[in-house]
Scaffold this active site. Sequence first.
Site, mmCIF file in Angstrom:
data_model
loop_
_atom_site.group_PDB
_atom_site.id
_atom_site.type_symbol
_atom_site.label_atom_id
_atom_site.label_comp_id
_atom_site.label_asym_id
_atom_site.label_seq_id
_atom_site.Cartn_x
_atom_site.Cartn_y
_atom_site.Cartn_z
ATOM 1 N N GLN A 58 -3.958 13.359 15.973
ATOM 2 C CA GLN A 58 -4.335 14.748 15.688
ATOM 3 C C GLN A 58 -4.329 15.042 14.183
ATOM 4 O O GLN A 58 -5.106 15.864 13.701
ATOM 5 C CB GLN A 58 -3.450 15.737 16.451
ATOM 6 C CG GLN A 58 -1.966 15.695 16.132
ATOM 7 C CD GLN A 58 -1.193 14.738 17.027
ATOM 8 O OE1 GLN A 58 -1.734 13.764 17.515
ATOM 9 N NE2 GLN A 58 0.083 15.035 17.242
ATOM 10 N N ASN A 80 0.559 3.685 13.056
ATOM 11 C CA ASN A 80 0.588 2.790 14.216
ATOM 12 C C ASN A 80 -0.829 2.498 14.692
ATOM 13 O O ASN A 80 -1.816 2.897 14.070
ATOM 14 C CB ASN A 80 1.452 3.391 15.332
ATOM 15 C CG ASN A 80 0.924 4.739 15.820
ATOM 16 O OD1 ASN A 80 -0.245 5.066 15.626
ATOM 17 N ND2 ASN A 80 1.782 5.522 16.440
ATOM 18 N N SER A 126 2.181 -4.452 9.708
ATOM 19 C CA SER A 126 2.653 -5.080 8.479
ATOM 20 C C SER A 126 2.986 -6.549 8.705
ATOM 21 O O SER A 126 3.334 -6.955 9.819
ATOM 22 C CB SER A 126 3.885 -4.344 7.960
ATOM 23 O OG SER A 126 4.203 -4.757 6.661
ATOM 24 N N GLN A 131 10.215 -7.485 6.960
ATOM 25 C CA GLN A 131 8.925 -7.102 7.530
ATOM 26 C C GLN A 131 9.006 -6.957 9.045
ATOM 27 O O GLN A 131 8.369 -6.084 9.630
ATOM 28 C CB GLN A 131 7.862 -8.134 7.163
ATOM 29 C CG GLN A 131 7.380 -8.047 5.743
ATOM 30 C CD GLN A 131 6.827 -6.683 5.401
ATOM 31 O OE1 GLN A 131 5.825 -6.245 5.948
ATOM 32 N NE2 GLN A 131 7.487 -5.972 4.501
ATOM 33 N N HIS A 165 9.704 -3.518 10.533
ATOM 34 C CA HIS A 165 8.697 -2.461 10.461
ATOM 35 C C HIS A 165 8.260 -2.014 11.846
ATOM 36 O O HIS A 165 8.126 -0.824 12.122
ATOM 37 C CB HIS A 165 7.464 -2.932 9.677
ATOM 38 C CG HIS A 165 7.495 -2.535 8.239
ATOM 39 N ND1 HIS A 165 7.504 -1.239 7.812
ATOM 40 C CD2 HIS A 165 7.514 -3.292 7.110
ATOM 41 C CE1 HIS A 165 7.524 -1.196 6.491
ATOM 42 N NE2 HIS A 165 7.537 -2.424 6.040
ATOM 43 N N GLU A 211 -0.876 -9.960 3.961
ATOM 44 C CA GLU A 211 -0.658 -8.707 3.241
ATOM 45 C C GLU A 211 0.337 -8.943 2.101
ATOM 46 O O GLU A 211 0.084 -8.571 0.960
ATOM 47 C CB GLU A 211 -0.101 -7.656 4.210
ATOM 48 C CG GLU A 211 0.262 -6.340 3.538
ATOM 49 C CD GLU A 211 1.024 -5.408 4.475
ATOM 50 O OE1 GLU A 211 1.109 -4.205 4.150
ATOM 51 O OE2 GLU A 211 1.558 -5.873 5.500
ATOM 52 N N HIS A 212 1.471 -9.550 2.423
ATOM 53 C CA HIS A 212 2.475 -9.913 1.421
ATOM 54 C C HIS A 212 2.655 -11.428 1.449
ATOM 55 O O HIS A 212 2.856 -12.009 2.516
ATOM 56 C CB HIS A 212 3.830 -9.273 1.727
ATOM 57 C CG HIS A 212 3.788 -7.793 1.914
ATOM 58 N ND1 HIS A 212 3.779 -7.197 3.168
ATOM 59 C CD2 HIS A 212 3.751 -6.783 1.009
ATOM 60 C CE1 HIS A 212 3.748 -5.888 3.018
ATOM 61 N NE2 HIS A 212 3.726 -5.606 1.725
ATOM 62 N N ASP A 222 7.629 -2.933 -2.273
ATOM 63 C CA ASP A 222 7.496 -1.834 -1.315
ATOM 64 C C ASP A 222 7.951 -0.510 -1.908
ATOM 65 O O ASP A 222 7.468 0.546 -1.504
ATOM 66 C CB ASP A 222 8.332 -2.121 -0.064
ATOM 67 C CG ASP A 222 7.488 -2.652 1.086
ATOM 68 O OD1 ASP A 222 6.266 -2.772 0.927
ATOM 69 O OD2 ASP A 222 8.071 -2.957 2.149
ATOM 70 N N GLU A 266 -44.879 -3.929 -7.377
ATOM 71 C CA GLU A 266 -44.314 -3.539 -6.073
ATOM 72 C C GLU A 266 -45.191 -2.521 -5.354
ATOM 73 O O GLU A 266 -44.856 -2.090 -4.240
ATOM 74 C CB GLU A 266 -42.904 -2.957 -6.254
ATOM 75 C CG GLU A 266 -41.867 -4.012 -6.615
ATOM 76 C CD GLU A 266 -40.439 -3.492 -6.585
ATOM 77 O OE1 GLU A 266 -39.519 -4.325 -6.548
ATOM 78 O OE2 GLU A 266 -40.245 -2.251 -6.577
ATOM 79 N N HIS A 269 -43.996 5.469 -9.589
ATOM 80 C CA HIS A 269 -42.913 5.025 -10.456
ATOM 81 C C HIS A 269 -43.464 4.660 -11.835
ATOM 82 O O HIS A 269 -42.896 5.021 -12.875
ATOM 83 C CB HIS A 269 -42.214 3.790 -9.864
ATOM 84 C CG HIS A 269 -41.197 4.109 -8.803
ATOM 85 N ND1 HIS A 269 -41.543 4.687 -7.607
ATOM 86 C CD2 HIS A 269 -39.850 3.919 -8.782
ATOM 87 C CE1 HIS A 269 -40.447 4.832 -6.869
ATOM 88 N NE2 HIS A 269 -39.397 4.380 -7.566
#
Length: 424
Positions: A186, A209, A233, A255, A258, A322-323, A356, A410, A415
């Site tokens: 939402q 999430n 993660s 990690q 997480h 990622e890491h 982090d 072209e 142009h």
Amino acid sequence: MKLYRYPEQSSWKALLQRPVADAVSLTQRVRTVLDDVKQNGDAAVKHYTKQFDNVELNTALVSAADFEEAEQSLSEELKQAILTAKNNIVLFHEQQISQPVIVETMPGVQCWRKSVGIERVGLYIPGGSAPLFSTILMLGVPAVLAGCREIVLCSPPDANGKLHPAILFAAKIVGVTKVFRIGGVQAIAAMAYGTETVPSVYKIFGPGNQYVTCAKQLVQQEGLAIDMPAGPSEVAVFADDTVPASFIAADLLSQAEHGADSQVLLVTCSEKLIGEVEAAVAEQLAQLPRKDIAAQALTHSKLILMRDETSAMDLLNEYAAEHLILSCANAAELAEKVINAGSVFLGNYSPESVGDYASGTNHTLPTNGYARAYSGVSVDSFVRKITFQQLSYQGLQSIGSTVIQMAEAEGLQAHANAVKVRLQ
């Protein structure tokens, strides 16, 4: 964690798979919420906040009194830690601001590029099992440096309908303009479509999430920009026998805690180290408040024994973590071989948790293999780069015949005429 000994390269793709959610049912559920908020605005937001967070909202907007109360409730030590982290993040990100450089490509033909902040951006800050106030620093600092005029922040309320005071303190010190007690799908819908109280934005940033991630991807399909595709993660560690096993175990667990869908990998050429790390993980896991979450993450995490550093680095580049932590004697040398990673940590005294929170680099990074094509968040993420050009009459004379020849070849006579009428 499952051990894999000397996997053949043909098996790497399957070996390095991330945990996968049921995308079809997830998409359907998220789409329902997005459509409802799009049609019914604040009423739908209030309904889903009650349904998912069990909170009855009178107003979602955080007041000045809420900010004051939050600041008073925080310890001076934590406030100072947040300010220190902010200062480091500002210092690192300030160096990313570029000034226009005028390039004269031909005599009288000047071209340049200018960075202009995105006018309205939205920041999503998770606040459920862990209130990630550090992410406000990582997103709010570059947004302000980029010159974004309106910065909207959404984060889910707790059982009392409030936000963690550190979230409000961080939002205040970086310069967020509006904060709303809204979470989940939402929140993404409110920022994407706008409601009676939540302004619509042009780009949405922030982790979340699987529902939040899916919502961001769906609104992107409708034309709204997002920071990057994201998944759970993850960290990959390459280590040799020069690093204590306790260091590696701590990095893996940092990690794993997480979320249950996080993934951690240890890649090494030392079978002895693997056994030591397994023992250290078990010992440290038992002491963690979030041990149940970390334990679930470890069920789909892996220990990979490789024959040599070359094949180990090839596998890590295939994974595109990622890491990426290089805890080894020759970390600087191996760092030159990194092709795919979100952020890299070198040596035995560079834990991922420093990045982090407070070293200065950004922790909003590509996951799920997207580090092959995406960068982490930076000041550039919050700007559009607009090109400009200005020609003198001499400049148009210099370049005119080139443009006319190309346009006529072209078949675009208008142009060519746009140049001819100015030269006649």
